[in-house]
Design a protein around this motif. Structure first.
Motif, mmCIF file in Angstrom:
data_model
loop_
_atom_site.group_PDB
_atom_site.id
_atom_site.type_symbol
_atom_site.label_atom_id
_atom_site.label_comp_id
_atom_site.label_asym_id
_atom_site.label_seq_id
_atom_site.Cartn_x
_atom_site.Cartn_y
_atom_site.Cartn_z
ATOM 1 N N PHE A 195 57.378 -30.265 67.330
ATOM 2 C CA PHE A 195 55.969 -30.880 66.871
ATOM 3 C C PHE A 195 56.124 -31.317 65.474
ATOM 4 C CE2 PHE A 195 54.540 -28.240 70.378
ATOM 5 C CZ PHE A 195 53.450 -29.103 70.985
ATOM 6 N N ASP A 196 57.124 -31.094 64.930
ATOM 7 C CA ASP A 196 57.385 -31.470 63.316
ATOM 8 C C ASP A 196 57.924 -33.026 63.242
ATOM 9 O OD1 ASP A 196 56.442 -28.946 62.349
ATOM 10 O OD2 ASP A 196 58.601 -28.102 62.497
ATOM 11 N N THR A 197 58.190 -33.441 64.422
ATOM 12 C CA THR A 197 58.663 -34.712 64.521
ATOM 13 C C THR A 197 57.551 -35.669 64.926
ATOM 14 O OG1 THR A 197 59.305 -34.681 66.743
ATOM 15 C CG2 THR A 197 60.890 -33.948 65.567
ATOM 16 N N ALA A 198 57.626 -37.055 64.723
ATOM 17 C CA ALA A 198 56.908 -38.195 65.295
ATOM 18 C C ALA A 198 56.051 -37.690 66.379
ATOM 19 C CB ALA A 198 57.268 -39.384 64.989
ATOM 20 N N SER A 199 56.902 -37.543 67.405
ATOM 21 C CA SER A 199 56.084 -37.567 68.945
ATOM 22 C C SER A 199 56.046 -36.145 69.313
ATOM 23 C CB SER A 199 56.945 -38.435 69.727
ATOM 24 O OG SER A 199 58.354 -37.767 69.787
ATOM 25 N N SER A 200 54.948 -35.734 70.062
ATOM 26 C CA SER A 200 54.928 -34.408 70.793
ATOM 27 C C SER A 200 55.922 -34.307 71.919
ATOM 28 C CB SER A 200 53.517 -34.385 71.355
ATOM 29 O OG SER A 200 53.296 -33.343 72.076
ATOM 30 N N PRO A 201 56.408 -32.836 71.924
ATOM 31 C CA PRO A 201 57.307 -32.473 72.946
ATOM 32 C C PRO A 201 56.596 -32.265 74.269
ATOM 33 C CG PRO A 201 56.794 -30.538 71.793
ATOM 34 C CD PRO A 201 56.163 -31.731 71.075
ATOM 35 N N ILE A 202 55.269 -32.597 74.254
ATOM 36 C CA ILE A 202 54.740 -32.217 75.625
ATOM 37 C C ILE A 202 54.009 -33.625 75.922
ATOM 38 C CG2 ILE A 202 52.706 -31.245 76.763
ATOM 39 C CD1 ILE A 202 53.523 -28.560 74.992
ATOM 40 N N LYS A 215 54.418 -27.678 81.518
ATOM 41 C CA LYS A 215 54.853 -26.391 82.594
ATOM 42 C C LYS A 215 56.369 -25.848 82.014
ATOM 43 C CE LYS A 215 55.638 -25.212 87.394
ATOM 44 N NZ LYS A 215 55.618 -25.542 88.919
ATOM 45 N N LEU A 216 57.189 -26.910 81.828
ATOM 46 C CA LEU A 216 58.391 -26.492 81.404
ATOM 47 C C LEU A 216 58.596 -25.707 79.878
ATOM 48 C CD1 LEU A 216 61.623 -26.541 81.147
ATOM 49 C CD2 LEU A 216 61.219 -28.638 79.872
ATOM 50 N N TYR A 217 57.525 -25.897 79.025
ATOM 51 C CA TYR A 217 57.267 -25.283 77.952
ATOM 52 C C TYR A 217 56.599 -23.951 78.202
ATOM 53 C CZ TYR A 217 55.182 -23.873 73.596
ATOM 54 O OH TYR A 217 54.566 -22.984 72.375
ATOM 55 N N SER A 218 55.800 -23.798 79.014
ATOM 56 C CA SER A 218 55.268 -22.518 79.286
ATOM 57 C C SER A 218 56.102 -21.826 80.182
ATOM 58 C CB SER A 218 53.920 -22.861 80.243
ATOM 59 O OG SER A 218 53.239 -23.612 79.451
ATOM 60 N N GLU A 219 56.901 -22.176 80.971
ATOM 61 C CA GLU A 219 58.134 -21.231 81.577
ATOM 62 C C GLU A 219 58.753 -20.792 80.524
ATOM 63 O OE1 GLU A 219 59.759 -24.290 84.151
ATOM 64 O OE2 GLU A 219 58.711 -23.842 85.787
ATOM 65 N N ARG A 220 59.184 -21.617 79.472
ATOM 66 C CA ARG A 220 60.147 -20.981 78.764
ATOM 67 C C ARG A 220 59.665 -19.976 77.778
ATOM 68 N NH1 ARG A 220 63.367 -26.606 76.797
ATOM 69 N NH2 ARG A 220 64.784 -26.843 78.693
ATOM 70 N N VAL A 221 58.236 -20.247 77.143
ATOM 71 C CA VAL A 221 57.885 -19.425 76.222
ATOM 72 C C VAL A 221 57.016 -18.136 76.630
ATOM 73 C CG1 VAL A 221 57.878 -21.115 74.381
ATOM 74 C CG2 VAL A 221 55.824 -20.818 75.803
ATOM 75 N N GLY A 273 48.602 -28.038 62.929
ATOM 76 C CA GLY A 273 48.926 -29.193 63.232
ATOM 77 C C GLY A 273 49.554 -29.387 64.746
ATOM 78 N N ARG A 274 49.178 -28.482 65.377
ATOM 79 C CA ARG A 274 49.855 -28.745 66.792
ATOM 80 C C ARG A 274 48.955 -28.958 67.825
ATOM 81 N NH1 ARG A 274 54.495 -23.941 66.838
ATOM 82 N NH2 ARG A 274 55.911 -24.778 65.030
ATOM 83 N N VAL A 275 49.028 -29.831 68.828
ATOM 84 C CA VAL A 275 48.282 -30.110 70.047
ATOM 85 C C VAL A 275 49.319 -29.800 71.367
ATOM 86 C CG1 VAL A 275 46.605 -31.607 71.292
ATOM 87 C CG2 VAL A 275 46.696 -31.514 68.881
ATOM 88 N N TYR A 276 48.885 -28.513 71.858
ATOM 89 C CA TYR A 276 49.812 -28.469 73.073
ATOM 90 C C TYR A 276 49.314 -29.045 74.513
ATOM 91 C CZ TYR A 276 52.223 -24.873 70.649
ATOM 92 O OH TYR A 276 52.976 -24.218 69.568
ATOM 93 N N LEU A 277 48.310 -29.941 74.584
ATOM 94 C CA LEU A 277 47.769 -30.789 75.678
ATOM 95 C C LEU A 277 48.593 -32.000 75.584
ATOM 96 C CD1 LEU A 277 43.995 -30.309 74.253
ATOM 97 C CD2 LEU A 277 45.287 -28.806 75.889
ATOM 98 N N PRO A 278 48.852 -32.253 77.002
ATOM 99 C CA PRO A 278 49.661 -33.394 77.251
ATOM 100 C C PRO A 278 49.094 -34.662 76.852
ATOM 101 C CG PRO A 278 49.674 -31.926 79.280
ATOM 102 C CD PRO A 278 48.544 -31.573 78.082
ATOM 103 N N THR A 279 49.760 -35.408 76.130
ATOM 104 C CA THR A 279 49.270 -36.553 75.676
ATOM 105 C C THR A 279 48.777 -37.785 76.794
ATOM 106 O OG1 THR A 279 51.614 -37.663 75.878
ATOM 107 C CG2 THR A 279 50.775 -36.848 73.473
ATOM 108 N N THR A 280 49.336 -37.610 78.130
ATOM 109 C CA THR A 280 48.763 -38.528 79.049
ATOM 110 C C THR A 280 47.352 -38.096 79.321
ATOM 111 O OG1 THR A 280 49.625 -36.895 80.745
ATOM 112 C CG2 THR A 280 50.989 -38.888 80.167
ATOM 113 N N TRP A 281 47.069 -36.563 79.391
ATOM 114 C CA TRP A 281 45.699 -36.035 79.410
ATOM 115 C C TRP A 281 44.658 -36.506 78.292
ATOM 116 C CZ3 TRP A 281 45.871 -30.138 81.165
ATOM 117 C CH2 TRP A 281 46.568 -29.889 82.418
ATOM 118 N N LEU A 282 45.307 -36.669 77.186
ATOM 119 C CA LEU A 282 44.439 -37.040 75.907
ATOM 120 C C LEU A 282 44.107 -38.520 76.026
ATOM 121 C CD1 LEU A 282 46.232 -35.377 73.123
ATOM 122 C CD2 LEU A 282 44.093 -34.695 74.133
#
Length: 592
Positions: free
Chosen positions: A405-412, A419-425, A480-489
């Motif tokens: 999330f500290d980079t230019a693009s969101s990991p989600i 789903k992958l993020y949620s599976e991991r954490v 500074g974080r948005v965990y919502l998929p950018t496609t949904w946004l």
């Protein structure tokens, strides 16, 4: 022949028993059956000879017109039933009041740094109880008006002395809600019942064997002492039982064999005779820190944890403590480079933790060298011997995604990333909880079947994480974080920048509801797997899940309460959900 004494039970002792049973029924376990049954057996067998002696010597009596007739060693059956029902009622009240308490927290190791007053309190209690026994013996030998009082004290005193000597730390250390309250509530109630019975002549104390002192009009002081003494015996007995269980489950290495789910009286006594000098102070400190973290960070899981029992509850607390500490180390890092450094340290920790017992000294050295003091116990006490490494490794990969999330693009970017993020954490944590359950309780499932349940647990963890993200949109935006998929946004005409500036409004709510829909879909797909868990754990897992899903249900309602940026569920509602969930589970186990 009469029914006066029987009516005392119908009116005053059976109704509380029914009420307490209904309240505690969802929490009832095999261990509770063993605990209450054992105590009732002891109470009845210990009281019958004493009560029979009092009746045969004429110290008290029951007029023939108030009892049905049948007796056991001259004791009316109504009186024998009183021994059972009093023990049962006081025991259930104790179990209800003590359920939220994590009792191993009240074990104290005897170390050079531990406070000396503990042993003085032990000696002080022994002196006081011994003096009471001596006074009782004097009253009996003097054959005066204090005979009845003396017989109560010499009968109850030695048992109280033994229980005090074995469990004084727990008796003194536990909250008053666990000790004083379950003694005084039934005592006051029985004083009132006894007053009514004495006034009606249901039972009679002979003149010349009592002081003639009344606590209040109609209540002989001897009767007041009797009910106070018997309820104290019951609660002290339960406290000693729980003290032994806490020792068995907290320090399994002190015993040659693993503690059975229903330990024998001999095993319980062996635990109570373990010297506090042998307690592992580091483990106790780790448990205290774990409980503190849980209370502070997750009210829902803390509520759910109280429904688990024994060693499983301890292991789950330690697992949560590790996950919380690891997450905080990464989240609270001053920079992305520092956060990656913590992930590297955690990865090295796992390498050593899964390298076998011989690497333990190196692991301890690493923890003390590389990690801050307030994080060390969580790492050292993690039950890695009961957990596979992969879920823990996946958890670290989830932390890596957070750093993106500290980079230019969101990991989600899309739903798969979410789903992958949620599976991991979160899915990994749920999976490890299931793994601990299968390591603690016997199961009829094959290894393949257990693996399938663990996979379903991972899916349920994803559902809970979706609820968590839906709840914390505003909180996450502040960091500074948005965990919502950018496609949904994009579909809603939003961007990450817009959500960061204004994490509310109709469009954000539509995405929140979409996320909750996915959460409940996964929840419905995986909740059936809970029924395949061992019965001792199925109910508590349901509470953990339903307590969190209740947050999701709250978010779906208009006008939900927001506190510190989060939707909240009132404590009374969380308790109601927990009770209803456990009640449904217990009904399903019993069948239609």
């Amino acid at each position: 022949m009469g029914t006066d004494y029987a009516l005392v039970h119908v009116k005053y002792t059976i109704p509380p028993a029914v009420l307490l049973t209904l309240l505690y029924r969802p929490l009832w376990s095999k261990l509770d059956t063993y605990r209450v049954g054992f105590l009732v057996f002891i109470a009845v067998t210990a009281t019958i000879p004493w009560d029979s002696y009092l009746i045969r010597t004429g110290i008290w009596s029951y007029p023939s017109h108030v009892i049905v007739g049948p007796t056991l060693f001259d004791i009316p059956l109504e009186e024998v039933f009183f021994f059972v029902i009093q023990t049962y009622n006081t025991s259930l009240l104790y179990l209800l009041l003590s359920k939220p308490t994590y009792q191993p927290n009240y074990l104290r190791a005897a170390t050079p740094s531990s406070p000396a007053p503990w042993k003085y309190r032990k000696w002080g209690g022994q002196v006081v109880i011994s003096a009471i026994i001596a006074y009782g013996w004097y009253c009996v030998k003097a054959n005066v008006t204090g005979t009845y009082t003396g017989l109560i004290l010499v009968w109850a005193g030695p048992v109280l002395l033994m229980l005090w000597t074995l469990a004084y730390q727990f008796i003194l250390g536990l909250p008053l809600s666990n000790t004083a309250l379950p003694i005084w509530l039934p005592t006051l109630y029985l004083w009132i019942v006894d007053t009514l019975a004495l006034r009606r002549g249901t039972w009679v104390i002979s003149e010349g064997t009592k002081h003639g002192i009344h606590l209040w009009d109609g209540l002989e002081i001897e009767e007041a002492i009797f009910f106070l003494a018997t309820n104290t015996l019951i609660v002290f007995g339960l406290v000693a039982f729980d003290n032994a269980l806490a020792i068995l489950h907290t320090f399994p290495s002190l015993f040659p064999d693993p503690a059975p789910q229903l330990p024998s009286p001999i095993v319980l006594m062996q635990a109570l005779f373990v010297s506090p000098k042998k307690y592992d102070e580091a483990r106790l400190e780790g448990l205290r820190e774990a409980v503190y973290r849980l209370k502070r960070k997750s009210r829902s899981f803390y509520l759910a944890s109280s429904t688990f029992q024994g060693l499983l509850r301890t292991d789950l607390l330690l697992l949560y403590s590790f996950c919380r500490v690891a997450d905080d180390l990464v989240d609270n890092a001053a920079s992305a480079a520092e956060a990656r450094g913590w992930i590297a340290h955690l990865d090295k920790f796992l390498d050593l933790a899964y390298s076998g017992p011989r690497s333990r000294p190196a692991l301890i050295k690493l923890v003390h060298k590389e990690f801050p003091a307030d994080a060390r116990s969580a790492l050292v006490q993690l039950p890695t011997d009961k957990l596979s490494r992969q879920p823990l490794q996946d958890l670290l990969l989830g932390f890596d995604m957070d750093l993106a999330f500290d980079t230019a693009s969101s990991p989600i970017q899309n739903e798969d990333d979410l789903k992958l993020y949620s599976e991991r954490v979160a899915g990994t944590v749920a999976q490890m909880c299931i793994e601990l359950i299968f390591r603690t309780y016997n199961s009829s499932l094959s290894k393949a079947g257990q693996h399938e349940v663990e996979k379903a647990g991972n899916l349920m963890g994803v559902a809970l994480q979706y609820v968590n993200i839906a709840r914390d949109i505003a909180v996450d935006a502040k960091i500074g974080r948005v965990y919502l998929p950018t496609t949904w946004l994009a579909e809603a005409g939003l961007s990450q920048e817009l959500v960061l500036k204004e994490p509310s409004g109709p469009r954000v709510e539509s995405i929140r509801n979409r996320l909750l829909d996915n959460a409940f879909k996964l929840y419905n797909e995986s909740k059936h797997s809970i029924e395949q868990l061992p019965s001792e754990a199925a109910g508590p897992i349901r509470v953990a899940v339903e307590s969190y899903m209740e947050i999701g249900r709250t978010l779906r309602k208009e006008g939900y309460v927001v506190k510190a940026g989060r939707a909240t569920v009132p404590k009374w509602r969380r308790l109601l959900v927990a009770w209803q969930t456990l009640n449904q589970t217990s009904k399903s186990r019993c069948g239609p």
